[in-house]
Design an enzyme around this catalytic site. Sequence first.
Site, short mmCIF file in Angstrom:
data_model
loop_
_atom_site.label_atom_id
_atom_site.label_comp_id
_atom_site.label_asym_id
_atom_site.label_seq_id
_atom_site.Cartn_x
_atom_site.Cartn_y
_atom_site.Cartn_z
N ASP A 439 0.86 -1.18 0.00
CA ASP A 439 0.00 0.00 0.00
C ASP A 439 0.90 1.24 0.00
O ASP A 439 1.59 1.51 0.99
CB ASP A 439 -0.89 -0.03 1.24
CG ASP A 439 -1.92 1.10 1.27
OD1 ASP A 439 -1.72 2.10 0.57
OD2 ASP A 439 -2.91 0.97 2.03
N HIS A 440 0.88 1.99 -1.09
CA HIS A 440 1.79 3.12 -1.23
C HIS A 440 1.44 4.28 -0.31
O HIS A 440 2.22 5.24 -0.16
CB HIS A 440 1.80 3.61 -2.69
CG HIS A 440 3.14 4.10 -3.15
ND1 HIS A 440 4.11 4.58 -2.28
CD2 HIS A 440 3.70 4.20 -4.38
CE1 HIS A 440 5.17 4.95 -2.95
NE2 HIS A 440 4.95 4.74 -4.23
N ARG A 441 0.27 4.25 0.33
CA ARG A 441 -0.03 5.26 1.34
C ARG A 441 0.81 5.05 2.60
O ARG A 441 1.13 5.99 3.32
CB ARG A 441 -1.52 5.20 1.73
CG ARG A 441 -2.48 5.50 0.60
CD ARG A 441 -3.92 5.26 1.04
NE ARG A 441 -4.14 3.88 1.45
CZ ARG A 441 -5.29 3.41 1.93
NH1 ARG A 441 -6.33 4.23 2.07
NH2 ARG A 441 -5.41 2.14 2.27
#
Length: 469
Positions: A439-441
């Site tokens: 998850d790039h968040r």
Amino acid sequence: MIQEFLLPDLGEGLPEAELVQWTVAEGDEVALNQTIAEVETAKAVVELPSPFAGTVRTLHAQAGDVVQVGSPLITFDVAGAEASAPSPEAEAVVSTPAADKSDAAAASEEKAQPNLVGYGAAPRGSARPQRRARSVASHAPAGNGTDTAVLEAAPHDAIRVAEPERPVERPRSTPPVRRFAKDLGIDLALVEASGASGIITRADVEAYAARVGKLAGVEPMTPDAAPAPQPARSTDKRTTRTAIRGVRKHTAEAMVRSAFTAPHVTTFLTVDVTATTELIESFKADRSLQEHKIGVLAVAAKAVCLALRKHPELNSKWDEGAGEIVEHHYVNLGIAAATGRGLVVPNIKDAQDMTLVELADAIRDLAETARAGKTAPADMMGGTFSITNVGVFGVDAGTPILNPGEAGILAVGAVRRQPWEHRGEIALRDVMTLALSFDHRLVDGEQGSKFLVDVGDVLREPGRAMVLG
């Protein structure tokens, strides 16, 4: 006395279940806690015990029907006052916490959408600790004795009806914990805080969720009793139509939610795992280890647990509702398992504390339980990181989709014997490709890449696990 048994929420927060088969018929005499039916939810096949002792009057559904939670499932004729069932005086419902609503609004919602976790009977005289809970609308008169058997048979084990009225105290917890409990369909008023502060923690909620599976009276099926896949419905000779339900429906919904909520990034690493395969072969030759079936997946699982210590962001959760990042200090390691009913991802609790042998045993037991359709609802909840073994199908790599609520998933590819540079020369080596989606968040490219390299280092040199672990 006529008593209806409503389809309970089996501790999963799912709105419906499919009736697989009845184990009783109309006119049958049924004992308390006798299995009356097998139902399939989106996560597991479970057996329902009878909350009453009496005669089956009406079966309200047929095999293959999808029944909504809270709908009538079966009606009994029960002998008089000895019925161990909810009485009108003890009738109550328990629903998800309404942290941001008034008590009146919460009560109205509870009546409209009952959560019947724990709906079932208990033998008279069984002792259970009382817990904090919302009072029912009308209390018994002061000094009136309350039949404990009636309380035990109420839709939840924590209902009190004989206490004098007092202001309702909102359970003390943090917003992330309230959100977590709401996602699991658990009323925080029923959860006790384990610490001296009196604040309910995530661990308290998880412990209660695990206990609810037992209170609901859900017993796993035996492998021989696992239902055959539902037959497809053909419309003509050129097409076949099959109803979308059960695990397939749940998996589709979860994957769509994950794909369109978390920004996925996938990175790849090809690793020389010859040292790992040689170590595994030595385990097979060791009589004391032969029964444990230690394979590449177990070594990869150990490598993941070690790498998560250095990179906790991969073991985190993005809590949109609370506006917080939740970092887990434990690893509930999900293992994707392909079954006849579809893909399920049960998880190994506290995998970070396990040895390589313990991980291998846990993976084996998890896979066997999933294939037999016996995975308990509690085993499907609370995962923090997952592994999917695509190599078992002969596939080198893939771009796996995150399990909802998790920051990372590792795909383990097939081991190939191929030419590879080794110590300045070309040699035949065992090579495997790892694919990490994250998850790039929560995880930057640098963090994800370093995590994957650390996993690969352990597989390249498994002796590192002895130093790091």
